[in-house]
Design an enzyme around this catalytic site. Structure first.
Site, mmCIF file in Angstrom:
data_model
loop_
_atom_site.group_PDB
_atom_site.id
_atom_site.type_symbol
_atom_site.label_atom_id
_atom_site.label_comp_id
_atom_site.label_asym_id
_atom_site.label_seq_id
_atom_site.Cartn_x
_atom_site.Cartn_y
_atom_site.Cartn_z
ATOM 1 C CB SER A 1 -0.877 0.003 1.261
ATOM 2 O OG SER A 1 -1.519 1.250 1.440
ATOM 3 C CE1 TYR B 1 -3.932 -1.723 5.846
ATOM 4 C CE2 TYR B 1 -3.124 0.403 5.089
ATOM 5 C CZ TYR B 1 -3.656 -0.836 4.810
ATOM 6 O OH TYR B 1 -3.902 -1.201 3.499
#
Length: 237
Positions: free
Chosen positions: A140, A153
């Site tokens: 990501s 995250y």
């Protein structure tokens, strides 16, 4: 791997979102595709949507459990005899300030997003050595860009980027290609989103599918090892 006809791919988290979109693209290119997920019912439903023919295999596997991934790879090899491409796509999103994040939430993020890509690679490594295959992780832009509420995250995705790049250096001597794809906003069910017209500005799952195909068709002498991809025009709010 310019000729993809009959090649075998394994996609974790393949029942929806990016994993499903990539599966669609690979099947259209003539590949055989195994998809896995924690819910066999969901994976089998996705396989039926994909065609549920001899080129699609549905597997129940939890990437946080190394044995599950070993069993998944064994099922693929028992079915098709080889494994050429692995996309470690399974992931979860939990966002909270660090003072509000629970121990359980932290471990869910790290166990799924980071430990999962390790389990998938370790389980598939012998098969990829034999096929001189391709291992791709779905990271990501959060793997290089930190943000508030993203401690867990960010940590998992920074880890995926670092893990994948180091693994690339370890494995290229076996002619195994390793890349990580780092998307920005994608129109998926991630973080309890329900994809709709409001997501039209975002990257679509099939766009990542086309990107994976581009990687697989790249000349063997060239390796795009880390790919950032983002919407060309952000949402106007």
């Amino acid at each position: 791997m310019v000729n993809l006809q009959g090649k075998v791919a394994y996609i974790t988290g393949g029942s929806k979102g990016i994993g499903y979109g990539v599966a669609q693209s690979l099947l259209k290119a003539g590949m055989r595709v195994a998809i896995s997920g924690r819910s066999l019912k969901s994976v089998e439903a996705a396989a039926r949507k994909l065609g549920n023919n001899k080129n699609v295999l549905a597997i129940e596997s939890d990437v946080t459990k190394h044995k599950d991934e070993e069993n998944a790879i064994k099922t693929i090899l028992d079915t098709w005899g080889t494994l050429d491409v692995v996309l470690a796509n399974a992931g979860v999103g939990i966002f909270a300030p660090i003072d509000e994040m629970s121990d359980e939430q932290w471990h869910m993020l790290i166990d799924t997003n980071l430990n999962g890509v390790f389990h998938t690679l370790k389980a598939s490594l012998d098969a990829l050595k034999k096929s001189k295959g391709y291992y791709i992780t779905l990271a990501s832009l959060a793997g290089t860009n930190f943000f508030a509420t993203g401690a867990g995250y960010n940590a998992s995705k920074y880890g995926v980027v670092g893990f994948t790049q180091a693994a690339m250096l370890d494995l290229r001597k076996y002619d195994i290609k390793v890349s990580t794809i780092m998307p920005g906003s994608v129109a998926t069910h991630f973080n309890n989103n329900e994809p709709s017209e409001k997501d039209a500005w975002k990257i679509q799952p099939e766009d990542i599918g086309e990107l994976v195909l581009d990687l697989l068709k790249m000349h063997p002498r060239t390796l795009p090892s880390k790919i950032e991809v983002r919407p060309s025009r952000p949402d106007k709010k």
